[in-house]
Design a protein around this motif. Sequence first.
Motif, PDB file in Angstrom:
ATOM      1  N   LEU A  61       2.555  -8.369  -6.640  1.00  0.00           N
ATOM      2  CA  LEU A  61       2.372  -6.921  -6.744  1.00  0.00           C
ATOM      3  C   LEU A  61       1.866  -6.338  -5.426  1.00  0.00           C
ATOM      4  N   GLU A  62       0.931  -7.040  -4.797  1.00  0.00           N
ATOM      5  CA  GLU A  62       0.392  -6.553  -3.529  1.00  0.00           C
ATOM      6  C   GLU A  62       1.449  -6.591  -2.427  1.00  0.00           C
ATOM      7  N   VAL A  63       2.298  -7.624  -2.444  1.00  0.00           N
ATOM      8  CA  VAL A  63       3.398  -7.701  -1.482  1.00  0.00           C
ATOM      9  C   VAL A  63       4.331  -6.503  -1.667  1.00  0.00           C
ATOM     10  N   ALA A  64       4.669  -6.208  -2.920  1.00  0.00           N
ATOM     11  CA  ALA A  64       5.569  -5.088  -3.204  1.00  0.00           C
ATOM     12  C   ALA A  64       4.940  -3.764  -2.779  1.00  0.00           C
ATOM     13  N   ARG A  65       3.678  -3.581  -3.095  1.00  0.00           N
ATOM     14  CA  ARG A  65       3.000  -2.331  -2.736  1.00  0.00           C
ATOM     15  C   ARG A  65       2.861  -2.183  -1.222  1.00  0.00           C
ATOM     16  N   ARG A  66       2.635  -3.288  -0.548  1.00  0.00           N
ATOM     17  CA  ARG A  66       2.564  -3.255   0.919  1.00  0.00           C
ATOM     18  C   ARG A  66       3.902  -2.814   1.497  1.00  0.00           C
ATOM     19  N   ALA A  67       5.007  -3.373   0.978  1.00  0.00           N
ATOM     20  CA  ALA A  67       6.331  -3.021   1.493  1.00  0.00           C
ATOM     21  C   ALA A  67       6.641  -1.551   1.247  1.00  0.00           C
ATOM     22  N   VAL A  68       6.378  -1.088   0.032  1.00  0.00           N
ATOM     23  CA  VAL A  68       6.661   0.311  -0.302  1.00  0.00           C
ATOM     24  C   VAL A  68       5.743   1.230   0.492  1.00  0.00           C
ATOM     25  N   GLY A  69       4.487   0.839   0.656  1.00  0.00           N
ATOM     26  CA  GLY A  69       3.558   1.640   1.434  1.00  0.00           C
ATOM     27  C   GLY A  69       3.993   1.776   2.884  1.00  0.00           C
ATOM     28  N   ARG A  70       4.495   0.687   3.453  1.00  0.00           N
ATOM     29  CA  ARG A  70       4.987   0.748   4.826  1.00  0.00           C
ATOM     30  C   ARG A  70       6.217   1.648   4.919  1.00  0.00           C
ATOM     31  N   LEU A  71       7.089   1.583   3.912  1.00  0.00           N
ATOM     32  CA  LEU A  71       8.269   2.439   3.899  1.00  0.00           C
ATOM     33  C   LEU A  71       7.864   3.904   3.837  1.00  0.00           C
ATOM     34  N   GLU A  72       6.941   4.229   2.957  1.00  0.00           N
ATOM     35  CA  GLU A  72       6.495   5.615   2.849  1.00  0.00           C
ATOM     36  C   GLU A  72       5.839   6.086   4.139  1.00  0.00           C
ATOM     37  N   ALA A  73       5.048   5.220   4.762  1.00  0.00           N
ATOM     38  CA  ALA A  73       4.400   5.594   6.019  1.00  0.00           C
ATOM     39  C   ALA A  73       5.426   5.844   7.120  1.00  0.00           C
ATOM     40  N   GLU A  74       6.457   4.985   7.189  1.00  0.00           N
ATOM     41  CA  GLU A  74       7.509   5.173   8.191  1.00  0.00           C
ATOM     42  C   GLU A  74       8.259   6.479   7.951  1.00  0.00           C
TER      43      GLU A  74
END
Length: 203
Positions: A61-74
């Motif tokens: 879950l943390e891996v998924a949230r990290r990936a989505v969070g990075r996408l949103e930040a970009e």
Amino acid sequence: MGATEGRLSSEDRREQILAAATAVFGERGYAGGTTDAIAREAGISQAYVVRMFGSKEQLFLEVARRAVGRLEAEFRAVISQFSGEETMLERQSALGRAYGELVADRGILLSLLHLFGLGHDPVFGPEARDSFLGVYRLVREEAGFSPEDATDFFARGMLNTILLAMRMPDRKEDPMAFELLSTSMGPQCEAILALYEDAPARA
């Protein structure tokens, strides 16, 4: 205790484990990825991984949230540069380039795909739906896309995701493969392919 466990701050160790887990889950999926393999990738003990995240489920879950969070930040970084004078194609291309740069990290690319493929799971399914809708809401409300523009953007983006996941750029010398890649990726095709070639390969 692994050699790196005593030298890094807690936050740095957390990021180290998440980066390792992104690579392992990307390669092996949730079922095939183990905390032992993640610990070896990170160069630390399995006990430390479990102590920090509690379970493999929580780590994924943390891996998924990290990936989505990075996408949103970009995406937000790109949107912050919009002047309001761009055409919709220019906005789509700018966000598409940012996405291409992010998923040049194959672990992030495949981890997102694994998350979306777990839509049936009672834990991961809601996370996948919330994550996707969050990014959809971002391009609708912050990038100013209409529903039709957003749908076209995500449809093309998912095709690009599949093409990269199956390593279609490996066949770019095939005229039909390059036609598909360039038509789907649009003006940012060459830049995304260059990033793909520069990304370190994993066995």
